[in-house]
Design a protein around this motif. Structure first.
Motif, PDB file in Angstrom:
ATOM      1  N   VAL A 574     -27.030 -37.465  33.401  1.00 36.29           N
ATOM      2  CA  VAL A 574     -26.874 -37.455  34.856  1.00 36.29           C
ATOM      3  C   VAL A 574     -25.711 -38.354  35.240  1.00 36.29           C
ATOM      4  CG1 VAL A 574     -29.287 -36.937  35.302  1.00 36.29           C
ATOM      5  CG2 VAL A 574     -28.573 -39.320  35.128  1.00 36.29           C
ATOM      6  N   HIS A 575     -25.060 -37.999  36.361  1.00 36.21           N
ATOM      7  CA  HIS A 575     -23.913 -38.763  36.849  1.00 36.21           C
ATOM      8  C   HIS A 575     -24.361 -39.909  37.750  1.00 36.21           C
ATOM      9  CE1 HIS A 575     -21.889 -34.868  35.805  1.00 36.21           C
ATOM     10  NE2 HIS A 575     -20.998 -35.717  35.321  1.00 36.21           N
ATOM     11  N   ALA A 576     -23.392 -40.648  38.230  1.00 37.25           N
ATOM     12  CA  ALA A 576     -23.678 -41.886  38.963  1.00 37.25           C
ATOM     13  C   ALA A 576     -24.472 -41.634  40.240  1.00 37.25           C
ATOM     14  CB  ALA A 576     -22.372 -42.599  39.294  1.00 37.25           C
ATOM     15  N   ASP A 577     -24.177 -40.548  40.977  1.00 34.14           N
ATOM     16  CA  ASP A 577     -24.872 -40.302  42.243  1.00 34.14           C
ATOM     17  C   ASP A 577     -26.375 -40.097  42.011  1.00 34.14           C
ATOM     18  OD1 ASP A 577     -22.477 -40.508  43.503  1.00 34.14           O
ATOM     19  OD2 ASP A 577     -22.130 -38.345  43.683  1.00 34.14           O
ATOM     20  N   THR A 578     -26.701 -39.256  41.039  1.00 31.35           N
ATOM     21  CA  THR A 578     -28.115 -39.034  40.726  1.00 31.35           C
ATOM     22  C   THR A 578     -28.745 -40.294  40.180  1.00 31.35           C
ATOM     23  OG1 THR A 578     -27.712 -36.699  40.250  1.00 31.35           O
ATOM     24  CG2 THR A 578     -29.719 -37.665  39.349  1.00 31.35           C
ATOM     25  N   LEU A 579     -27.993 -41.015  39.365  1.00 36.74           N
ATOM     26  CA  LEU A 579     -28.532 -42.246  38.782  1.00 36.74           C
ATOM     27  C   LEU A 579     -28.864 -43.265  39.864  1.00 36.74           C
ATOM     28  CD1 LEU A 579     -29.221 -43.675  36.144  1.00 36.74           C
ATOM     29  CD2 LEU A 579     -26.885 -44.557  36.099  1.00 36.74           C
ATOM     30  N   ASP A 580     -28.048 -43.341  40.900  1.00 36.62           N
ATOM     31  CA  ASP A 580     -28.329 -44.269  42.000  1.00 36.62           C
ATOM     32  C   ASP A 580     -29.667 -43.947  42.661  1.00 36.62           C
ATOM     33  OD1 ASP A 580     -25.980 -45.591  41.520  1.00 36.62           O
ATOM     34  OD2 ASP A 580     -24.850 -44.549  43.084  1.00 36.62           O
ATOM     35  N   ASP A 581     -29.932 -42.648  42.874  1.00 40.59           N
ATOM     36  CA  ASP A 581     -31.211 -42.253  43.470  1.00 40.59           C
ATOM     37  C   ASP A 581     -32.374 -42.607  42.549  1.00 40.59           C
ATOM     38  OD1 ASP A 581     -29.976 -41.235  45.714  1.00 40.59           O
ATOM     39  OD2 ASP A 581     -29.805 -39.210  44.888  1.00 40.59           O
ATOM     40  N   LEU A 582     -32.183 -42.421  41.246  1.00 39.51           N
ATOM     41  CA  LEU A 582     -33.244 -42.729  40.297  1.00 39.51           C
ATOM     42  C   LEU A 582     -33.500 -44.235  40.229  1.00 39.51           C
ATOM     43  CD1 LEU A 582     -32.200 -40.215  37.502  1.00 39.51           C
ATOM     44  CD2 LEU A 582     -34.320 -40.139  38.808  1.00 39.51           C
ATOM     45  N   VAL A 583     -32.437 -45.006  40.209  1.00 41.09           N
ATOM     46  CA  VAL A 583     -32.598 -46.464  40.177  1.00 41.09           C
ATOM     47  C   VAL A 583     -33.295 -46.953  41.448  1.00 41.09           C
ATOM     48  CG1 VAL A 583     -31.339 -48.647  40.208  1.00 41.09           C
ATOM     49  CG2 VAL A 583     -30.655 -46.838  38.617  1.00 41.09           C
ATOM     50  N   GLU A 584     -32.944 -46.365  42.569  1.00 41.92           N
ATOM     51  CA  GLU A 584     -33.596 -46.731  43.825  1.00 41.92           C
ATOM     52  C   GLU A 584     -35.092 -46.444  43.768  1.00 41.92           C
ATOM     53  OE1 GLU A 584     -34.039 -48.235  47.597  1.00 41.92           O
ATOM     54  OE2 GLU A 584     -32.266 -48.311  46.299  1.00 41.92           O
ATOM     55  N   ALA A 585     -35.468 -45.418  43.008  1.00 45.25           N
ATOM     56  CA  ALA A 585     -36.874 -45.069  42.853  1.00 45.25           C
ATOM     57  C   ALA A 585     -37.551 -45.849  41.732  1.00 45.25           C
ATOM     58  CB  ALA A 585     -37.013 -43.564  42.586  1.00 45.25           C
ATOM     59  N   GLY A 586     -36.847 -46.780  41.114  1.00 43.35           N
ATOM     60  CA  GLY A 586     -37.467 -47.631  40.106  1.00 43.35           C
ATOM     61  C   GLY A 586     -37.274 -47.189  38.674  1.00 43.35           C
ATOM     62  N   TRP A 587     -36.418 -46.189  38.428  1.00 46.87           N
ATOM     63  CA  TRP A 587     -36.200 -45.727  37.068  1.00 46.87           C
ATOM     64  C   TRP A 587     -35.256 -46.687  36.335  1.00 46.87           C
ATOM     65  CZ3 TRP A 587     -37.234 -40.446  35.061  1.00 46.87           C
ATOM     66  CH2 TRP A 587     -38.111 -39.736  35.878  1.00 46.87           C
ATOM     67  N   LEU A 588     -35.382 -46.707  35.027  1.00 52.91           N
ATOM     68  CA  LEU A 588     -34.461 -47.450  34.164  1.00 52.91           C
ATOM     69  C   LEU A 588     -33.506 -46.456  33.525  1.00 52.91           C
ATOM     70  CD1 LEU A 588     -37.142 -49.742  32.493  1.00 52.91           C
ATOM     71  CD2 LEU A 588     -35.728 -50.253  34.479  1.00 52.91           C
ATOM     72  N   HIS A 589     -32.438 -46.961  32.921  1.00 55.23           N
ATOM     73  CA  HIS A 589     -31.458 -46.023  32.377  1.00 55.23           C
ATOM     74  C   HIS A 589     -30.698 -46.650  31.225  1.00 55.23           C
ATOM     75  CE1 HIS A 589     -27.961 -48.053  34.311  1.00 55.23           C
ATOM     76  NE2 HIS A 589     -28.869 -48.403  35.201  1.00 55.23           N
ATOM     77  N   VAL A 590     -30.068 -45.789  30.444  1.00 60.49           N
ATOM     78  CA  VAL A 590     -29.240 -46.210  29.320  1.00 60.49           C
ATOM     79  C   VAL A 590     -28.102 -45.208  29.194  1.00 60.49           C
ATOM     80  CG1 VAL A 590     -30.648 -44.903  27.675  1.00 60.49           C
ATOM     81  CG2 VAL A 590     -29.259 -46.797  26.860  1.00 60.49           C
ATOM     82  N   PRO A 591     -26.864 -45.651  28.920  1.00 63.13           N
ATOM     83  CA  PRO A 591     -25.747 -44.705  28.787  1.00 63.13           C
ATOM     84  C   PRO A 591     -25.906 -43.847  27.537  1.00 63.13           C
ATOM     85  CG  PRO A 591     -25.040 -46.936  28.260  1.00 63.13           C
ATOM     86  CD  PRO A 591     -26.419 -47.046  28.816  1.00 63.13           C
ATOM     87  N   VAL A 592     -25.567 -42.570  27.666  1.00 63.95           N
ATOM     88  CA  VAL A 592     -25.684 -41.648  26.532  1.00 63.95           C
ATOM     89  C   VAL A 592     -24.404 -40.860  26.288  1.00 63.95           C
ATOM     90  CG1 VAL A 592     -28.179 -41.380  26.711  1.00 63.95           C
ATOM     91  CG2 VAL A 592     -26.685 -39.864  28.022  1.00 63.95           C
ATOM     92  N   GLY A 593     -23.366 -41.114  27.042  1.00 62.35           N
ATOM     93  CA  GLY A 593     -22.133 -40.379  26.832  1.00 62.35           C
ATOM     94  C   GLY A 593     -21.164 -40.603  27.975  1.00 62.35           C
ATOM     95  N   VAL A 594     -20.019 -39.978  27.855  1.00 69.14           N
ATOM     96  CA  VAL A 594     -18.973 -40.087  28.878  1.00 69.14           C
ATOM     97  C   VAL A 594     -18.350 -38.714  29.068  1.00 69.14           C
ATOM     98  CG1 VAL A 594     -16.812 -41.174  29.539  1.00 69.14           C
ATOM     99  CG2 VAL A 594     -18.491 -42.472  28.229  1.00 69.14           C
ATOM    100  N   GLU A 595     -18.243 -38.283  30.322  1.00 69.52           N
ATOM    101  CA  GLU A 595     -17.564 -37.038  30.632  1.00 69.52           C
ATOM    102  C   GLU A 595     -16.099 -37.344  30.962  1.00 69.52           C
ATOM    103  OE1 GLU A 595     -17.869 -33.154  33.592  1.00 69.52           O
ATOM    104  OE2 GLU A 595     -18.861 -35.045  34.128  1.00 69.52           O
ATOM    105  N   THR A 596     -15.209 -36.532  30.411  1.00 70.31           N
ATOM    106  CA  THR A 596     -13.774 -36.695  30.675  1.00 70.31           C
ATOM    107  C   THR A 596     -13.320 -35.586  31.624  1.00 70.31           C
ATOM    108  OG1 THR A 596     -13.379 -35.468  28.627  1.00 70.31           O
ATOM    109  CG2 THR A 596     -13.232 -37.849  28.518  1.00 70.31           C
ATOM    110  N   VAL A 597     -12.728 -35.969  32.748  1.00 68.38           N
ATOM    111  CA  VAL A 597     -12.404 -35.031  33.827  1.00 68.38           C
ATOM    112  C   VAL A 597     -10.926 -35.145  34.176  1.00 68.38           C
ATOM    113  CG1 VAL A 597     -12.879 -34.399  36.215  1.00 68.38           C
ATOM    114  CG2 VAL A 597     -14.747 -35.150  34.734  1.00 68.38           C
ATOM    115  N   MET A 598     -10.269 -33.999  34.327  1.00 61.53           N
ATOM    116  CA  MET A 598      -8.877 -33.952  34.780  1.00 61.53           C
ATOM    117  C   MET A 598      -8.852 -33.448  36.221  1.00 61.53           C
ATOM    118  SD  MET A 598      -7.178 -32.158  31.413  1.00 61.53           S
ATOM    119  CE  MET A 598      -5.519 -32.179  32.124  1.00 61.53           C
ATOM    120  N   ASP A 599      -8.191 -34.167  37.097  1.00 60.70           N
ATOM    121  CA  ASP A 599      -8.003 -33.722  38.476  1.00 60.70           C
ATOM    122  C   ASP A 599      -6.737 -32.875  38.516  1.00 60.70           C
ATOM    123  OD1 ASP A 599     -10.262 -35.104  39.582  1.00 60.70           O
ATOM    124  OD2 ASP A 599      -9.136 -36.967  39.311  1.00 60.70           O
ATOM    125  N   LEU A 600      -6.877 -31.599  38.895  1.00 61.23           N
ATOM    126  CA  LEU A 600      -5.777 -30.639  38.778  1.00 61.23           C
ATOM    127  C   LEU A 600      -4.726 -30.713  39.882  1.00 61.23           C
ATOM    128  CD1 LEU A 600      -7.700 -27.492  37.506  1.00 61.23           C
ATOM    129  CD2 LEU A 600      -6.485 -29.238  36.191  1.00 61.23           C
TER     130      LEU A 600
END
Length: 837
Positions: A574-600
C-alpha cells in the motif's frame, strides 16, 4: 560471483558474541528496573536459602498473624522480594525480564520503580486486611487459605504491569488487562492460596493507579470489530472454566471458592470412600472400582471435558461453529450431570459445622451456575461463530469418529470378554456391554446403579484404562483438523472490480484483477478490496478502491469481513495515502518494497544524466531494432511462440518456478487490457518483451505500469533500456502522465535509514530478500530501474497485531512461491549459499 571461502567458525564466534553483548547493553539501558528486580529476587532467594529450602524462608513472609499480630512490619517489604522456592524465584525473574520490562518501557524507569513499591505494599496490606476479615466469618473459613506467611515477588509485578496497561495502545491495553485478570482470577478462585488473592488485590490497585496517572492522556482511536471482541472474551472465559479445575487439581485440590468443582474431575472420591460405612453400597462399589483401576489412563479420561473445553476455546477465538457446538455440549453436560447425581443420591454435600449450608451455594455456583451462565452467553452470541467447515470435511469427521467408536468399542468388548477371569466376579454379556459403554465417558459422568464390575489385571485392565483415552484423542485430533477445513466465500464479481478500476485507481490497482485474488465489496458496491487468501491470512493487494473520503470506511469494512471469517487481515504493497489511514486506525506497518515512477510531462532523455538510457536507445535504433506495440490476442502464432520460448528460457535458469502474487507471468499477459511492447530485430526475431498494465482517472487511462520483463539470454545488451525509453516517449505522446516501473519487492528506499532494531517481520522479509536475490535478482532489478531517474514511492505492509507477524510473514512467502516444492526450496537454499560465496 566471487570464489572467496566462507568465514571460518573461529571468526564467526566473536562476531556473534559481540552481537549478543550489544543486545544485552541495549536491553539493560532500556530496562534497568526490570533487570534490577530480577537480580534482587535471585539474590534474596540465595541469601535466605529459599533456592534450596523454601520452608526456612517463611520467617520473611507476610500475613495476618506474622505482620499484624506478630508485629513483624518489615515483612510487608521482604515478602515482595523473597521467593518461597526455586521455581518461584525463576518465574518471578522471568516475569520481571519480560512483562515488567514491557511495562517499564511504557511507564519509564522512575515510575516503574515507584509503582513496584506502592502497588506491592498496598496490595499486601489490603490483601492481609481482607484475609483477616474473611477468617473471622465462620461461613468462609473452609475456603480461606490456611494461615501461612506469603512470599511472592510477583505481587508488585502484577500491580505495576496493570498500571502500565493504561499507557499501552488499545490492543495491548485490552490484552494485558483481559489476560492478566483472567489468569489472576483463575488462581484465586480455584487454587485459592493467599498469595493468589494478594496478587489480584495488587493488580486492582495498579489498575486504578494507572488510570489516575494516565488521566487526560490522548487516546488514539482504534476501530476494532465487536465480533472479534466477543469471540476473544468468550474464548478466554471458556479457557478459564476449562483450566480452572486443572489448576485446582495441580495445587492439591484447591481451596478457592470454586475449587469444589474439582471433585467432578478426579478418578475417585477420597471423602466418599472414607464414609462408605454410612452411605449406599452401590456408591461405595463404584468408588472402589475407580480406586482399584486408577492410573494414567483413567486420570486422562477424567479430565477429558476440560481438554475439550480448551480445544473449544481455541476454535471460538477464530469464530469456528464446530468449537461453539463442542463448548455448548460440554458445558451443558457439566452442569446437568451433577444435578442428576445430586437428585439420585449418588452425590452428597454435608453442611459445614455450623449448618449454614454455604457450601451448597459455592458448589452450585461452581458446578452448575458458571457452566449454565457461560452456555447462555454462547447461545446469545451464536451468530458470532459463523465460520463453518466444508460439508465434505464435516462428513469425513462424522465417518471417522463413528468408525473409531465402533472399532474401539468392539476391541474393548472382545478383550474384556476374552479376559473375563480378570474381573472380580462373573460377568454377563450385558455387564460387559455396560462396562464397554461406560469407558468412553469420564468417571464423573457415569453413575451406574448397583455393583460395578471391573478387571484387576492383564490385557483386560489395560484396555479398560486406555481404550476410552484413545477414542477421545481421536476426537480432539478430528476437531482440530476440522478447524482448518473452512468454507471459503466466492471470489466475488471480478467484473465489478474492473468497473471500479476504470472509475479511478492507483498504479498498482490492476494487480487485483489477477487470477487467485478474491474481492470484497462494500454493501453499496462502491468500495472494493482485492485480497489473496493464504491459509488464514487475507493479504489485501495494493490500495483499496474507494470514492474520495471513503477509504477509511473501506478499510473497516474489509477488516470486519476478515474477522467474521476468522482470517488475519493485512494490507500488502500500500502507498502512503492508504498507510496514513491505516495508521490513524491504529495499524502497524513495515516497508516491503519501493515503487519507481516516472512523471511523463516534459520528459526528455537529453543531458548527461540520461546518458545510460540514451546510449542503449540510440544503439538499438541504429542497429535496426524496433519497438512494436501489441496485445496478446493480436500476436501471430510465431510471435506468441517466441514470447513463450523467451519466458521458458528465463524460468529454466532459476532454481524455483516463477514467482506470483505481485509479479506477473505469461498468464497475466493474456488480459485484453494489458499492452505488450516487443523489441524486434531486423530479422523479425523478438529479443525482449515487456507488458504494461493501465491505470485510470475518471474513466480515462492516465498511467501505465510495467509488469512482465523478459529478454533472450543470448540477445544484445540494452534491450530493456530501449523498450522502457520507447514506452515512455510513446505513452507521453498519447497523453499519459505517469509511467510506473512497478514495485521492487522486498527492496528498501535508498533514502531511508535502516533501523538498528528492525521489527521481526521486517527482519524476516529482509532475510527472504537475501535468500531470493541469487535466484531472482530483486536488488539488481531495483538498481536497473534507478537509471530512469524515477520518483520513489515506498510500499508497506500494514498489520494490526504483532503476535500475528509469524503467520503473515509465512503467508507472504507462500504467496510469492505458491507452487514451490520441498525439493525446489532445497535448490533455493543452495543457490542462496552459492550467491553469498
Amino acid at each position: 560471483m566471487s570464489e572467496t571461502a566462507p568465514p571460518a567458525p573461529a571468526a564467526v564466534m566473536p562476531s556473534r558474541l559481540r552481537a549478543v553483548g550489544a543486545f544485552l547493553r541495549v536491553y539493560l539501558a532500556r530496562n534497568p528496573v526490570a533487570v534490577c528486580t530480577a537480580v534482587l529476587v535471585l539474590a534474596a532467594a540465595a541469601a535466605t536459602g529459599s533456592l534450596w529450602n523454601g520452608d526456612g524462608a517463611f520467617v520473611w513472609g507476610a500475613g495476618p498473624l506474622t505482620t499484624f499480630a506478630g508485629g513483624r512490619w518489615w515483612t510487608v517489604l521482604t515478602a515482595l522480594v523473597v521467593p518461597d522456592s526455586a521455581v518461584d524465584a525463576l518465574v518471578s525473574a522471568l516475569l520481571a525480564l519480560t512483562v515488567l520490562a514491557y511495562g517499564e518501557r511504557l511507564l519509564g524507569s522512575r515510575r516503574t520503580a515507584a509503582l513496584l513499591a506502592v502497588t506491592g505494599v498496598a496490595g499486601l496490606l489490603v490483601g492481609i486486611g481482607l484475609h483477616a476479615a474473611a477468617w473471622t466469618l465462620t461461613d468462609l473459613r473452609p475456603v480461606v487459605a490456611a494461615e501461612v506467611p506469603v512470599l511472592d515477588p510477583t505481587t508488585p509485578i502484577a500491580g505495576t504491569v496493570m498500571a502500565a496497561s493504561a499507557f499501552a495502545t488499545t490492543l495491548w491495553r485490552r490484552r494485558l488487562r483481559l489476560v492478566g485478570f483472567a489468569l489472576l482470577a483463575l488462581f484465586a478462585l480455584y487454587a485459592g492460596d493467599a498469595d493468589s488473592w494478594y496478587r489480584l488485590t495488587a493488580a486492582g490497585i495498579g489498575l486504578v493507579g494507572g488510570a489516575l496517572l494516565a488521566r487526560g492522556r490522548e487516546r488514539r482511536s482504534w476501530h476494532r470489530s465487536s465480533t472479534r471482541e466477543a469471540r476473544t472474551l468468550l474464548a478466554l472465559l471458556v479457557a478459564v472454566v476449562g483450566s480452572g479445575p486443572i489448576v485446582a487439581l495441580v495445587s492439591g485440590g484447591g481451596r478457592g471458592p470454586l475449587s469444589l468443582v474439582v471433585d467432578a474431575y478426579t478418578q475417585y472420591d477420597d471423602a466418599l470412600l472414607a464414609r462408605c460405612g454410612t452411605v449406599a453400597a452401590s456408591v461405595c462399589d463404584e468408588q472402589v472400582a475407580l480406586l482399584m483401576t486408577r492410573g494414567a489412563g483413567p486420570a486422562l479420561l477424567a479430565v477429558t471435558p476440560l481438554v475439550l473445553l480448551l480445544v473449544a476455546a481455541w476454535g471460538l477465538r477464530q469464530g469456528r461453529r464446530a468449537a461453539w457446538i463442542v463448548a455448548v455440549f460440554v458445558l451443558v453436560a457439566s452442569a446437568v450431570l451433577p444435578l442428576v447425581s445430586l437428585a439420585n443420591g449418588r452425590l452428597r454435600i454435608d453442611p459445614w459445622v455450623d449448618g449454614s449450608g454455604a457450601e451448597y451455594v459455592l458448589w452450585a455456583l461452581a458446578s452448575v451456575g458458571i457452566p449454565l451462565a457461560l452456555t447462555s452467553a454462547l447461545v446469545i452470541a451464536r451468530r458470532r461463530f459463523s465460520v463453518r467447515s466444508t460439508p465434505r470435511a464435516a462428513r469425513a469427521v462424522a465417518v471417522t469418529l463413528t468408525t473409531a467408536f465402533l472399532l474401539c468399542a468392539t476391541t474393548l468388548f472382545v478383550v474384556e470378554a476374552i479376559g473375563k477371569r480378570a474381573f472380580d466376579r462373573d460377568v454377563s454379556v450385558l455387564d460387559l456391554l455396560g462396562v464397554t459403554l461406560r469407558r468412553f465417558l469420564p468417571p464423573s459422568f457415569t453413575h451406574p446403579g448397583g455393583s460395578t464390575a471391573f478387571p484387576h489385571s492383564g490385557p483386560a485392565l489395560f484396555a479398560y484404562q486406555w481404550v476410552g483415552v484413545l477414542f477421545w484423542a481421536i476426537v480432539v485430533a478430528a476437531i482440530l483438523w476440522l478447524y482448518r477445513r473452512v468454507q471459503r466465500p466466492d471470489a466475488g464479481d471480478a467484473g465489478r472490480y474492473r468497473e471500479l478500476l476504470h472509475r479511478g485507481s492507483d498504479t498498482l490497482g490492476f494487480l487485483g484483477t489477477w487470477e487467485g485474488n478474491r474481492h470484497w465489496y462494500s454493501d453499496d458496491g462502491e468500495c472494493a478490496v482485492a485480497y489473496r487468501l493464504v491459509g488464514d491470512v487475507a493479504l489485501a493487494v495494493a490500495d483499496p478502491l474507494a470514492p474520495a473520503g471513503r477509504r477509511p470506511e473501506a478499510v473497516r469494512g474489509y477488516t470486519d469481513f476478515c474477522v467474521e471469517h476468522g482470517w488475519i487481515p493485512a494490507f500488502y504493497s500500500v502507498h502512503a495515502d492508504t498507510l496514513d489511514d491505516l495508521v490513524e486506525a491504529g495499524w502497524l506497518h513495515v516497508p516491503v518494497g519501493v515503487e519507481t515512477v516516472m512523471d511523463l510531462p516534459g520528459l526528455t532523455f537529453a543531458g548527461k544524466s540520461w546518458q545510460k538510457v540514451r546510449q542503449p536507445l540510440t544503439r538499438a535504433e541504429r542497429e535496426g531494432f524496433t519497438a512494436v506495440w501489441s496485445r496478446w490476442h493480436e500476436l501471430s502464432v510465431a510471435q506468441a511462440s517466441q514470447v513463450v520460448a523467451i519466458d521458458e528460457e528465463w524460468v529454466a535458469d532459476r532454481a524455483l518456478p516463477e514467482m506470483g502474487f505481485t509479479l506477473g507471468s505469461l498468464d497475466e499477459l493474456r488480459d485484453r487490457d494489458v499492452r505488450l511492447l516487443l523489441a524486434v530485430g531486423p530479422d523479425d526475431r523478438i529479443e525482449a518483451v515487456t507488458s504494461w498494465m493501465p491505470s485510470w482517472t475518471d474513466g480515462e487511462i492516465t498511467g501505465w505500469t510495467l509488469d512482465f520483463m523478459r529478454r533472450r539470454s543470448d540477445g544484445p545488451n540494452g534491450m530493456m533500456e530501449f523498450l522502457i525509453a520507447k514506452a515512455a516517449l510513446h505513452l507521453q505522446a498519447e497523453g499519459a502522465t505517469v509511467l510506473s516501473l512497478s514495485g521492487a519487492p522486498l527492496a528498501d528506499d535508498p533514502g531511508e535509514t535502516a533501523d538498528e532494531d528492525p521489527a521481526p517481520l521486517r527482519a524476516l522479509l529482509r532475510w527472504l530478500a537475501e535468500v531470493l536475490e541469487p535466484a531472482y535478482g530483486f536488488a539488481s532489478l531495483f538498481r536497473f530501474k534507478g537509471k530512469f531517474r524515477p520518483r520513489y514511492r515506498p510500499l508497506a505492509l500494514a498489520y494490526r497485531d504483532p503476535l500475528q507477524l509469524p503467520g503473515i510473514g509465512a503467508a507472504v512467502g507462500r504467496a510469492y512461491l505458491p507452487d514451490a516444492s520441498r525439493r525446489e526450496m532445497v535448490a533455493l537454499a543452495k543457490t542462496a549459499w552459492e550467491g553469498r560465496r
